[in-house]
Write an enzyme that holds these catalytic residues in place. Structure first.
Site, PDB file in Angstrom:
ATOM      1  CD  GLU A 154      21.009  11.082 -47.921  1.00 27.18           C
ATOM      2  OE1 GLU A 154      21.529  11.022 -46.897  1.00 27.18           O
ATOM      3  OE2 GLU A 154      21.256  10.137 -48.890  1.00 27.18           O
TER       4      GLU A 154
ATOM      5  CE  LYS B  22      24.838   8.657 -45.652  1.00 27.89           C
ATOM      6  NZ  LYS B  22      24.009   9.385 -46.375  1.00 27.89           N
TER       7      LYS B  22
ATOM      8  CG  ASP C  57      21.308   8.147 -28.422  1.00 28.94           C
ATOM      9  OD1 ASP C  57      21.793   8.479 -29.453  1.00 28.94           O
ATOM     10  OD2 ASP C  57      22.052   8.066 -27.270  1.00 28.94           O
TER      11      ASP C  57
ATOM     12  CG  HIS D 276      19.762  10.958 -55.277  1.00 29.95           C
ATOM     13  ND1 HIS D 276      20.545  11.704 -54.236  1.00 29.95           N
ATOM     14  CD2 HIS D 276      19.689   9.555 -54.943  1.00 29.95           C
ATOM     15  CE1 HIS D 276      20.548  10.559 -53.051  1.00 29.95           C
ATOM     16  NE2 HIS D 276      19.925   9.705 -53.758  1.00 29.95           N
TER      17      HIS D 276
HETATM   18  C1  MEV Z   1      23.266   7.660 -49.994  1.00 30.29           C
HETATM   19  O1  MEV Z   1      22.928   8.385 -48.856  1.00 30.29           O
HETATM   20  C2  MEV Z   1      23.309   6.087 -49.629  1.00 30.29           C
HETATM   21  C3  MEV Z   1      23.737   5.377 -50.835  1.00 30.29           C
HETATM   22  O2  MEV Z   1      25.060   5.637 -51.259  1.00 30.29           O
HETATM   23  C4  MEV Z   1      23.560   3.951 -50.144  1.00 30.29           C
HETATM   24  C5  MEV Z   1      24.251   2.925 -50.969  1.00 30.29           C
HETATM   25  O3  MEV Z   1      25.023   3.148 -51.801  1.00 30.29           O
HETATM   26  O4  MEV Z   1      23.812   1.633 -50.887  1.00 30.29           O
HETATM   27  C6  MEV Z   1      22.984   5.298 -52.063  1.00 30.29           C
END
Ligand code: MEV
Length: 430
Positions: free
Chosen positions: A86, A264, A280, A378
């Protein structure tokens, strides 16, 4: 070959060589020579190693390894390898770490290296008695567990604590024994699973019940890694940024829909180091998410507050079952180099570094989201990926990506159009 003639029943597939498996798969899927050759090229993971790690190997999957710079952890500068597909994840950690470097960076700690193995006991009517019968045998349990792994005991690990819980389930009451084991520098799954399996018949005999599952718990809440850090207002752009981050955290802490995305992002950083070091990722992810829901509602893994001086204080605590021995860590050549770069000498040190990376990741994500939005950062990397997807090669990639960013829209159709125009103008000598 028509679809109906293709069979996935390939006798003895697991006994075949990698080359034979590639041939079988190629025939099934109609792969081209170039595709076969691509599979056969296992890069810097020797095919025989790959073949030992999992079953039915036909190739490897390369993921870029980037280095998180600027990391100062417990007074020591570290370079942290991260394996991720990513874009922006590595950059996010570098940026967060740069903004706290002059203020001392990250402080970390660990609750211990204890893993839990569970033994499920069924078919006992006097569950309270059964529970006590198990707890009374702690000395025998210690002996059985420690005899399973004399090396671990020699290294200072081994059985530590015993718990027996009664739970109500749709199959009736169960007595769940927890063997709590210090697994030192190992992640410990093999060690504790062996102990649970060795002990189960005794538990059944002591209680007159029947044991079923004997397996570790990934909710490794006796192995919590912690990281904290203070970002000075002047280093992050002022009180508006701080308040934006804190409000973003309050959102995540109150709403599981947001918490899932927030966590995430944290795991973007964490899983990348876990993977780079051959650990892992699923075990760590399962532990993190279960821990995030430990109070009955899924919430944020991090906490964000204002210090007395008005600075931004971030903290993270989560289960971190990683090791330096066993699994792919010792077998995968890239993992070995990653550990050398990290200069780590213990599983505890690795776990603490990983927690710092998770906190850094969350800082950058929240800061971007609460200020310019995530797309701006991004966009440049994403534009490069889209340019490549459109077929751009060499210098074309930068040129197409630049044009997409300048236009403010990163889309495949626009990249294709841009590439077409670029090629026709260069043919015309433009
Ligand atoms: C993207 O992979 C992760 C984010 O969505 C985390 C977040 O929203 O805090 C940017």
């Amino acid at each position: 070959m028509s679809d109906t003639k293709r069979s996935s029943r390939i006798a003895g597939f697991h006994r075949q060589t990698i080359a034979e498996r590639i041939a079988a798969v190629s025939e099934f899927a109609g792969l081209t020579d170039a595709e076969r050759a691509h599979l056969a090229d296992t890069g810097n993971l020797p095919p025989e190693t790959a073949d030992r790690l999992i079953e039915n190997v036909v190739g490897t999957m390369n993921i870029p390894v980037g280095i998180a710079t600027n990391m100062r952890i417990d007074g020591r500068d570290r370079l942290v390898p991260m394996a991720t597909e990513e874009s922006s994840v590595v950059a996010a950690v570098c940026n967060a770490a740069r903004q706290c470097y002059d203020n001392g960076g990250f402080t970390t700690s660990m609750s211990g290296a204890r893993m839990i193995a569970q033994v499920q006991l069924l078919d006992v009517s006097d569950v309270q008695h059964a529970r006590l019968r198990i707890l009374e045998r702690i000395d025998e349990i210690r002996t059985v567990c420690d005899e399973c792994d004399p090396l671990l005991v020699k290294l200072g690990g081994g059985f530590r604590e015993l718990e027996a819980r009664i739970i109500e389930t749709r199959s009736g009451p169960m007595v769940i024994t927890h063997l709590i084991v210090d697994t030192r520098d190992a992640m410990g799954a093999n060690a504790v699973n062996t102990m649970a399996e060795a002990l189960a018949p005794r538990i059944a005999a002591w209680t007159g019940g029947r044991t079923n599952l004997r397996i570790l718990s990934n909710l490794a809440d006796r192995r919590l890694a912690r990281a904290r850090c203070t970002w000075r207002l002047a280093d992050i752009g002022g009180s508006e940024v701080r308040d934006g981050i804190i409000t973003a955290y309050h959102f995540a802490d109150a709403d599981p829909y947001r918490a899932a995305t927030h966590n995430k992002g944290i795991m973007n950083g964490i899983s990348a180091v876990v993977l780079a070091t051959g650990n892992d990722t699923r075990a760590v992810e399962a532990g993190a998410h279960a821990y995030a829901a430990r109070n009955g509602r899924y919430a944020s893994l991090t906490h964000w507050e204002t210090t007395h001086d008005g600075d931004l204080a971030g903290s993270l605590e989560l289960p971190m079952a990683v090791g330096l021995v066993g699994g792919a860590t010792r077998l995968h050549p890239t993992a070995k180099v990653a550990l050398r770069i990290l200069g780590t000498d213990s599983a505890e040190d690795l776990a603490r570094v990983i927690a710092a990376v998770g906190l850094a990741q969350n800082f950058s994500a929240l800061k971007a989201l609460a200020t310019t939005g995530i797309q701006k950062g991004h966009m440049a990397l994403h534009a490069h990926n889209i340019a490549m997807m459109a077929g751009a090669v060499g210098d074309e990639i930068d040129a197409v990506a630049r044009a997409l960013v300048a236009g403010g829209k990163v889309r495949l159709d626009l990249a294709e159009a841009e590439l077409k125009q670029l090629r026709s103008s260069s043919r015309l000598g433009g």
